[in-house]
Design a protein around this motif. Structure first.
Motif, mmCIF file in Angstrom:
data_model
loop_
_atom_site.group_PDB
_atom_site.id
_atom_site.type_symbol
_atom_site.label_atom_id
_atom_site.label_comp_id
_atom_site.label_asym_id
_atom_site.label_seq_id
_atom_site.Cartn_x
_atom_site.Cartn_y
_atom_site.Cartn_z
ATOM 1 N N GLY A 187 -0.553 12.076 16.672
ATOM 2 C CA GLY A 187 0.285 10.950 15.655
ATOM 3 C C GLY A 187 -0.381 9.783 15.764
ATOM 4 O O GLY A 187 -0.597 9.157 14.717
ATOM 5 N N LEU A 188 -1.065 9.526 17.154
ATOM 6 C CA LEU A 188 -1.802 8.195 16.776
ATOM 7 C C LEU A 188 -2.961 8.320 16.073
ATOM 8 O O LEU A 188 -3.347 7.606 15.320
ATOM 9 C CB LEU A 188 -2.089 7.881 18.152
ATOM 10 C CG LEU A 188 -0.914 7.504 19.132
ATOM 11 C CD1 LEU A 188 -1.463 7.155 20.661
ATOM 12 C CD2 LEU A 188 -0.489 6.159 18.705
ATOM 13 N N LEU A 189 -4.003 9.655 16.149
ATOM 14 C CA LEU A 189 -4.853 9.502 15.381
ATOM 15 C C LEU A 189 -4.695 9.498 13.841
ATOM 16 O O LEU A 189 -5.420 8.879 13.296
ATOM 17 C CB LEU A 189 -5.480 11.060 15.642
ATOM 18 C CG LEU A 189 -6.772 11.293 15.104
ATOM 19 C CD1 LEU A 189 -7.780 10.556 15.701
ATOM 20 C CD2 LEU A 189 -6.911 13.046 15.310
ATOM 21 N N ASN A 190 -3.657 10.091 13.337
ATOM 22 C CA ASN A 190 -3.297 10.157 11.900
ATOM 23 C C ASN A 190 -2.812 8.814 11.685
ATOM 24 O O ASN A 190 -3.165 8.092 10.637
ATOM 25 C CB ASN A 190 -2.439 11.161 11.448
ATOM 26 C CG ASN A 190 -3.227 12.540 11.475
ATOM 27 O OD1 ASN A 190 -3.883 12.889 10.562
ATOM 28 N ND2 ASN A 190 -3.223 13.375 12.557
ATOM 29 N N VAL A 191 -1.520 8.207 12.139
ATOM 30 C CA VAL A 191 -0.861 7.144 11.767
ATOM 31 C C VAL A 191 -1.890 6.057 11.921
ATOM 32 O O VAL A 191 -1.939 5.111 10.978
ATOM 33 C CB VAL A 191 0.134 7.014 12.682
ATOM 34 C CG1 VAL A 191 0.998 5.818 12.036
ATOM 35 C CG2 VAL A 191 1.169 8.353 12.330
ATOM 36 N N LEU A 192 -2.555 5.704 12.900
ATOM 37 C CA LEU A 192 -3.247 4.617 13.149
ATOM 38 C C LEU A 192 -4.499 4.404 12.018
ATOM 39 O O LEU A 192 -4.828 3.315 11.433
ATOM 40 C CB LEU A 192 -4.051 4.455 14.433
ATOM 41 C CG LEU A 192 -3.273 4.115 15.697
ATOM 42 C CD1 LEU A 192 -3.842 3.955 16.920
ATOM 43 C CD2 LEU A 192 -2.218 2.908 15.501
ATOM 44 N N ARG A 193 -5.502 5.577 11.842
ATOM 45 C CA ARG A 193 -6.212 5.737 10.959
ATOM 46 C C ARG A 193 -5.536 5.439 9.388
ATOM 47 O O ARG A 193 -6.014 4.884 8.703
ATOM 48 C CB ARG A 193 -6.931 6.709 10.893
ATOM 49 C CG ARG A 193 -7.982 7.038 12.001
ATOM 50 C CD ARG A 193 -8.841 8.259 12.178
ATOM 51 N NE ARG A 193 -9.898 8.322 13.045
ATOM 52 C CZ ARG A 193 -11.094 7.562 12.511
ATOM 53 N NH1 ARG A 193 -11.104 7.064 11.343
ATOM 54 N NH2 ARG A 193 -12.057 7.519 13.501
ATOM 55 N N GLY A 194 -4.424 6.200 9.322
ATOM 56 C CA GLY A 194 -3.842 6.183 7.789
ATOM 57 C C GLY A 194 -3.203 5.064 7.509
ATOM 58 O O GLY A 194 -2.772 4.892 6.261
ATOM 59 N N THR A 195 -2.843 4.243 8.344
ATOM 60 C CA THR A 195 -2.339 2.914 8.120
ATOM 61 C C THR A 195 -2.955 1.653 8.327
ATOM 62 O O THR A 195 -2.957 0.603 7.719
ATOM 63 C CB THR A 195 -0.931 2.399 8.839
ATOM 64 O OG1 THR A 195 -1.198 2.696 10.516
ATOM 65 C CG2 THR A 195 -0.203 3.756 8.603
ATOM 66 N N LEU A 196 -4.303 1.939 9.052
ATOM 67 C CA LEU A 196 -4.794 0.500 9.458
ATOM 68 C C LEU A 196 -6.443 0.531 9.047
ATOM 69 O O LEU A 196 -7.054 -0.616 8.996
ATOM 70 C CB LEU A 196 -4.847 0.463 11.144
ATOM 71 C CG LEU A 196 -3.644 0.020 11.789
ATOM 72 C CD1 LEU A 196 -3.782 -0.165 13.116
ATOM 73 C CD2 LEU A 196 -2.702 -1.113 11.225
ATOM 74 N N ILE A 197 -7.000 1.715 8.592
ATOM 75 C CA ILE A 197 -8.396 1.600 8.356
ATOM 76 C C ILE A 197 -8.736 1.667 6.668
ATOM 77 O O ILE A 197 -8.152 2.603 6.101
ATOM 78 C CB ILE A 197 -9.200 2.929 8.838
ATOM 79 C CG1 ILE A 197 -9.094 2.856 10.354
ATOM 80 C CG2 ILE A 197 -10.630 2.737 8.467
ATOM 81 C CD1 ILE A 197 -9.922 3.815 11.280
ATOM 82 N N PRO A 198 -9.094 0.615 5.986
ATOM 83 C CA PRO A 198 -9.252 0.585 4.582
ATOM 84 C C PRO A 198 -9.855 2.076 3.975
ATOM 85 O O PRO A 198 -10.909 2.317 4.647
ATOM 86 C CB PRO A 198 -10.061 -0.355 4.255
ATOM 87 C CG PRO A 198 -9.586 -1.363 5.547
ATOM 88 C CD PRO A 198 -9.854 -0.542 6.768
ATOM 89 N N ALA A 247 -2.414 10.474 4.038
ATOM 90 C CA ALA A 247 -0.993 10.290 3.746
ATOM 91 C C ALA A 247 0.055 11.479 3.976
ATOM 92 O O ALA A 247 1.045 11.322 4.378
ATOM 93 C CB ALA A 247 -1.055 10.002 2.230
ATOM 94 N N LYS A 248 -0.331 12.559 3.933
ATOM 95 C CA LYS A 248 0.546 13.834 4.011
ATOM 96 C C LYS A 248 0.739 14.165 5.482
ATOM 97 O O LYS A 248 1.934 14.398 5.902
ATOM 98 C CB LYS A 248 -0.196 15.181 3.335
ATOM 99 C CG LYS A 248 0.176 14.930 1.935
ATOM 100 C CD LYS A 248 -0.509 16.436 1.228
ATOM 101 C CE LYS A 248 -0.200 16.684 -0.193
ATOM 102 N NZ LYS A 248 -0.444 17.738 -0.914
ATOM 103 N N ASN A 249 -0.500 13.931 6.245
ATOM 104 C CA ASN A 249 -0.214 13.962 7.747
ATOM 105 C C ASN A 249 0.670 12.818 8.297
ATOM 106 O O ASN A 249 1.481 13.184 9.136
ATOM 107 C CB ASN A 249 -1.756 13.927 8.420
ATOM 108 C CG ASN A 249 -2.352 15.209 8.408
ATOM 109 O OD1 ASN A 249 -2.014 16.079 7.735
ATOM 110 N ND2 ASN A 249 -3.252 15.509 9.011
ATOM 111 N N VAL A 250 0.356 11.735 7.897
ATOM 112 C CA VAL A 250 1.305 10.647 8.374
ATOM 113 C C VAL A 250 2.647 10.834 8.105
ATOM 114 O O VAL A 250 3.651 10.533 8.859
ATOM 115 C CB VAL A 250 0.572 9.163 7.695
ATOM 116 C CG1 VAL A 250 1.748 7.968 8.054
ATOM 117 C CG2 VAL A 250 -0.793 9.012 8.220
#
Length: 722
Positions: A151-162, A169-172
């Motif tokens: 969860g942290l791996l996908n959500v942090l990357r998928g919301t914070l890294i341009p 998006a699908k994983n998040v």
């Protein structure tokens, strides 16, 4: 096919950082030597690959390691934090920190070097396609620890890294749907802390976030389930309490009002219920039959203080003086009406600006949110308490900065103070969420999913890159006298290089003259010294110059002792060619290096070394061993790719097939991709493999079975390069 090690050298050179090969399995950045300079370590097994994604992965990993960790990570911070007692690292906390640190350094790299955005996004896209970021289906099967990590791996990357939002998006979306059921508030609290990485300024800040996350997990794991709250084993204790009862059964010496609720929620008589005649205000409470004995204050006269005028003999509650209090009464005023109902206190109607504890019970007995529940940033520890629905709002300490005091979960555990400060005490967790938090704590030393990008990339490279490493050529030195035959060949090369010298003269020097002093001797006029003419130092005015770098590489395997048809041994012919070319290039300041190889590697002159020192020593390499042209060519190209000259040329001399054809093939492919030319001299017999490689990649290869013509061929190749 690409040679990944040469490519890594070139990519790292663009970031002004060095690459070292080592026998590990993971690409990583580390500190090297007494100066502790940062270097990227690449596994020696990452040799070559025909998969086009290999080069794209390598570009991403070099950006991640060199421009991310290399520029921003404090590589000693984790050791320092553990030594200082801030945290005791385990597999789980290391994984959490890796995720947070990677997000921070990639955000910083993209902000500082915008070109890295595309490379990093492509890298994540490739890894996602190989399921290394997980899939919605895999998330459903994951245990609490791995699910939290994913969860942290996908959500942090998928919301914070341009650049990575759409890719993940699908994983998040899948994580956001699953987490409320599996982890609930455990996930909410952990994610809220982790998202503070967007304001991070250092590795130390990220370690502090990790400490707080571990403390929050421990606090959730310490909560009691509903079953645990109801199960108490009665064991008589010296003070008359039963084991398992809450500490609400206070000890002797408790103040008024102590002795709180039993587990069934009923009110246990306070210690004061056993008070003797003469008890002070509030004393003499319940009789053994459960009725309320009038307190001394029940007979009080008008003017009694707060709390006076308590129960009448019939057990009813007499209004206290404070029940009739006027506006301005202090906290706790406005107590029970005569009918026993609770009149709202003045504070229940309090206005904004009320102090802690204000905004108490409404007339219906419900609890009105305190002002602190609506607290603003800057609230002190413990502020921001229960929302109206009873849930716990994160405290300001969740926004704490690096430097938070010890006690915040050094080893995944936590002290009561840190739990209370981060979470408060007024909310309940479902039993299954508490059990999930406990499982995470129990498993924190177990192996988790890969969260460090270098580990993930290594697993991909195991699939798409050759694991057959180039031979590790042992280092050797020049210790054999250079033969007279080799010196004769060198002089012939010098004589036939007039065309080359003329071009070099034109392009490197506008004027040349001799002087009485200087840094360079003009060997051609040294005969003046015996007759008293001391003008033997060269002075020249540079023109725009030649932007060409040359690497000379020759074979010294055992078969090079064999003779050519004109009686000259192959190794003397190769050594003479290197000497003659070196003399010409050195005179006109063309950057060059000279190396020899067999199953050893002998660096005779580096780009920054003085050729005159080598000539003065008059020592060359000995001839023996096998032929590893691929490994030697890779070694030469690793240095040449980092040169900034417009033209780069390798002149390679060998007499036979190599034992590492695949490596040699990859070096030719990489040279072509990098714009480096390779001119091969097949000395002795023809070598079909060398001819085939030259033809395939558009390079030149020529066969010589006598020493004559060697120099002319080499000079022509240099002229073409210039």
């Amino acid at each position: 096919m690409r040679n990944l090690l040469i490519l890594a050298k070139w990519l790292a050179a663009q970031a002004n950082i060095n690459v070292l090969l080592y026998n590990g399995s993971t690409a990583c950045i580390g500190l090297e030597g007494p100066s502790k300079r940062k270097v990227i370590k690449i596994p020696r097994a990452w040799n070559y690959s025909s998969d086009p994604q290999a080069a794209e992965i390598l570009e991403g990993v070099i950006d991640h390691e060199a421009l991310g960790h290399g520029r921003f990570t404090n590589l000693e911070a984790k050791v320092t934090a553990e030594s200082a007692g801030i945290i005791k690292w385990c597999n789980f906390s290391l994984g959490i920190h890796s995720i947070i640190e990677d997000v921070w350094i990639e955000r910083m790299a993209i902000e500082t070097y915008p070109g890295t955005k595309g490379n990093l996004a492509k890298l994540v896209e490739i890894l996602l396609g190989r399921d290394f970021f997980g899939t919605p289906e895999l998330f459903q099967k994951a245990g609490p620890s791995n699910l939290l990590m994913a969860g942290l791996l996908n959500v942090l990357r998928g919301t914070l890294i341009p650049g990575q939002e759409t890719i993940l998006a699908k994983n998040v979306e899948a994580i956001n749907e699953l987490m409320p059921t599996v982890l609930g508030k455990v996930w909410i609290d952990v994610l809220e802390i982790a998202q503070e990485v967007k304001t991070s300024t250092s590795t130390e800040f990220n370690i502090a976030l990790t400490v707080r996350i571990m403390a929050v997990l421990a606090a959730h794991a310490d909560k009691k389930t509903q079953d645990e709250k109801q199960r108490y084993v009665p064991i008589d204790e010296p003070d008359g309490r039963e084991s398992g009862e809450p500490e609400a059964d206070s000890e002797p010496g408790d103040t008024a009002g102590e002795g709180q609720a039993d587990p069934d929620g009923s009110q246990e008589p306070t210690d004061e219920a056993d008070s003797e005649p003469g008890d002070t205000a509030g004393e003499g409470q319940a009789d053994p039959d459960g009725s309320q004995e009038p307190t001394d204050e029940a007979d009080s006269e008008p003017g009694d203080t707060a709390g006076e005028g308590q129960a009448d003999p019939d057990g009813s509650q007499e209004p206290t003086d404070e029940a009739d209090s006027e506006p301005g009464d202090t906290a706790g005023e406005g107590q029970a009406d005569p009918d026993g109902s609770q009149e709202p206190t003045d504070e229940a109607d309090s206005e904004p600006g009320d102090t802690a504890g204000e905004g108490q019970a409404d007339p219906d007995g419900s609890q009105e949110p305190t002002d602190e529940a609506d607290s603003e940033p800057g609230d002190t520890a413990g502020e921001g308490q229960a929302d109206p629905d009873g849930s716990q709002e994160p405290t300001d300490e969740a926004d704490s900065e690096p430097g938070d005091t010890a006690g915040e979960g050094h080893d995944g555990q936590t002290t009561p103070s840190s739990c209370k400060g981060e979470l408060g005490e007024s909310f309940e967790l479902p039993d299954d969420h508490i059990m999930s938090a406990r499982q995470i704590i129990d498993d924190m030393h177990e192996e988790t999913i890969d969260t460090e990008l270098g580990d993930i990339i290594s697993k991909v490279m195991e699939i798409i890159a050759s694991s057959i490493g180039a031979a590790e050529l042992s280092e050797s030195t020049a210790h054999t006298d250079i033969s007279d035959e080799a010196k004769v060949i060198a002089s012939k090369v010098k004589r036939i290089s007039d065309d080359l010298q003329e071009v070099l003269e034109t392009q490197t020097k506008c004027a040349k003259r001799t002087k009485l002093s200087g840094k360079r001797l003009n060997n051609r006029v040294l005969n003046r010294v015996p007759v008293g003419n001391g003008r033997v130092f060269s002075s020249k005015t540079e023109a725009p110059g030649v932007s060409t770098a040359v690497s000379i590489l020759f074979d010294i395997s055992g078969s090079m002792k064999d003779s050519l048809i004109d009686g000259v041994s192959r190794d003397d012919a190769a050594m003479g060619l290197a000497l003659g070319l070196g003399d010409v290039l050195d005179e006109y300041d063309v950057p060059f290096d000279v190396s020899a190889y067999s199953d050893r590697f002998v660096a005779l002159k580096g780009f920054d070394d003085e050729w005159s020192e080598f000539r003065k020593a008059d020592k060359g390499p000995s001839t023996f061993g096998g032929t590893h042209t691929g490994a030697a060519m890779q070694r030469v190209l690793e240095g040449l790719v980092c040169r900034t000259e417009d033209r780069r040329l390798v002149i390679a001399v060998t007499d036979g097939d190599t034992s590492d054809t695949e490596i040699l093939f990859s070096t030719y492919a990489e040279a072509q991709a990098m714009g480096i030319e390779i001119a091969s001299v097949m000395i002795g017999p023809r070598i079909p493999a060398i001819e085939a490689l030259a033809n395939r990649f558009g390079f030149t290869a020529k066969h010589f079975n006598k020493s004559e013509g060697l120099g002319r061929f080499a000079v022509e190749r240099i002229l073409e390069a210039i």
